[in-house]
Design an enzyme around this catalytic site. Structure first.
Site, PDB file in Angstrom:
ATOM      1  N   GLU A 197     -30.936  53.657  40.453  1.00 60.35           N
ATOM      2  CA  GLU A 197     -30.581  52.572  39.546  1.00 60.35           C
ATOM      3  C   GLU A 197     -30.105  51.372  40.362  1.00 60.35           C
ATOM      4  O   GLU A 197     -28.903  51.271  40.676  1.00 60.35           O
ATOM      5  CB  GLU A 197     -29.445  53.015  38.619  1.00 60.35           C
ATOM      6  CG  GLU A 197     -29.790  54.134  37.675  1.00 60.35           C
ATOM      7  CD  GLU A 197     -29.048  53.986  36.360  1.00 60.35           C
ATOM      8  OE1 GLU A 197     -29.719  53.973  35.321  1.00 60.35           O
ATOM      9  OE2 GLU A 197     -27.819  53.858  36.370  1.00 60.35           O
TER      10      GLU A 197
ATOM     11  N   HIS B  49     -22.368  56.725  38.438  1.00 62.89           N
ATOM     12  CA  HIS B  49     -22.979  55.532  37.837  1.00 62.89           C
ATOM     13  C   HIS B  49     -22.344  54.286  38.456  1.00 62.89           C
ATOM     14  O   HIS B  49     -21.141  54.255  38.708  1.00 62.89           O
ATOM     15  CB  HIS B  49     -22.776  55.548  36.322  1.00 62.89           C
ATOM     16  CG  HIS B  49     -23.623  54.532  35.619  1.00 62.89           C
ATOM     17  ND1 HIS B  49     -23.309  53.188  35.609  1.00 62.89           N
ATOM     18  CD2 HIS B  49     -24.793  54.647  34.946  1.00 62.89           C
ATOM     19  CE1 HIS B  49     -24.246  52.532  34.949  1.00 62.89           C
ATOM     20  NE2 HIS B  49     -25.160  53.383  34.544  1.00 62.89           N
TER      21      HIS B  49
HETATM   22  C1  PEP Z   1     -27.721  52.514  32.793  1.00 63.79           C
HETATM   23  O1  PEP Z   1     -26.627  52.132  32.433  1.00 63.79           O
HETATM   24  O2  PEP Z   1     -27.826  53.611  33.354  1.00 63.79           O
HETATM   25  C2  PEP Z   1     -28.868  51.650  32.562  1.00 63.79           C
HETATM   26  C3  PEP Z   1     -29.990  51.968  33.139  1.00 63.79           C
HETATM   27  O3  PEP Z   1     -28.656  50.569  31.761  1.00 63.79           O
HETATM   28  P1  PEP Z   1     -29.785  49.545  31.217  1.00 63.79           P
HETATM   29  O4  PEP Z   1     -30.967  50.365  30.771  1.00 63.79           O
HETATM   30  O5  PEP Z   1     -29.132  48.825  30.086  1.00 63.79           O
HETATM   31  O6  PEP Z   1     -30.136  48.652  32.346  1.00 63.79           O
END
Ligand code: PEP
Length: 243
Positions: free
Chosen positions: A163, A93
């Site tokens: 992400e 992450h």
């Molecule tokens: C995450 O931490 O994996 C994430 C996607 O956070 P958020 O949905 O708050 O952007």
């Protein structure tokens, strides 16, 4: 509507009272009590979740680089997680890459331990805003993906979560075309380098009940990873209607 995988990342949140309440609510609701719903809880609460014997699945937000048991103060191994019916582990992450300086060498060990013990990794990749602005984000993401080809572990099943760092916790969401471009990149990488593996691609970054339907329209997207919005029971339940 095809069923999607909805993964909640609670991060470092929750009191025992809220966690107990939320898990009971999710276990009792048909929408959330689905094997396509995955809750990545702080490790402290995994025991409670596994005791519920619910249909939703549980994930850890990290795993030790060390295997089995031993003199590794503060660490939780994949074997210990398996003991609590943990099916998935988030690895790589961006918050851990940034705040804890997690390197590719460390992430490789975590991926290997997880894969070798039968926990399915949710491997996160994503570029920072400056990398996106430089136009070199495809190369950057391919370099992050490259780690998967250098592991001492067979990959049968794996989840890759795209992400973008600039979308995590910011309220900014890429356009459908921007997400589609990366899903395509990941899928073609996987076809070339890991053709026998079963790999799902998720999107994560500021997913809400309002924008999820549009995000899930992106071709070949298997689901979403949800941070902030997963802490609000009503909103997360609405998101899980897609599971
Ligand atoms: C995450 O931490 O994996 C994430 C996607 O956070 P958020 O949905 O708050 O952007």
């Amino acid at each position: 509507m095809t069923k999607k995988l909805i993964v909640a990342n609670w991060k470092m949140n929750g009191t025992s009272e809220k966690v107990e309440n939320d898990l009971n609510v999710y276990g009792a609701n048909q929408i959330t009590n689905s094997p396509n719903v995955v809750l990545a809880l702080p490790n402290l609460y995994l025991h409670h979740a596994s005791n519920l014997n619910a249909n939703f699945k549980i994930a850890s937000q990290d795993v030790s680089q060390f295997l089995g048991y031993g003199a590794y103060t503060g660490e939780i191994s994949s074997r210990m997680l398996l003991d609590f019916k943990v099916k998935y582990a988030i690895i790589g992450h961006s918050e851990r890459r940034q705040n804890l300086d997690e390197s590719d060498i460390l992430l490789a060990k975590k991926l290997e331990n997880t894969l070798n013990s039968g926990i399915i990794p949710i491997f996160c990749i994503g570029e920072e805003q400056s990398v996106r602005d430089s136009g070199k984000y495809m190369e950057f993401l391919l370099a992050q993906l490259g780690l998967l080809t250098r592991l001492n572990a067979g990959i049968e099943e794996l989840i890759i979560a795209y992400e973008p760092v600039w979308a995590v916790g910011t309220g900014k969401v890429p356009t459908g075309e921007q997400i589609a471009e990366i899903v395509e990149l990941i899928n073609s990488f996987v076809q070339k380098t890991l053709p026998r593996a079963k790999i799902l691609v998720l999107y994560g970054g500021s997913v809400t009940a309002k924008n999820i339907a549009e995000i899930l329209q992106v071709a070949d997207i298997a689901g979403v990873l949800v941070g902030g919005a997963s802490l609000r029971v009503d909103e997360f339940t609405a998101i899980c209607a897609h599971a």
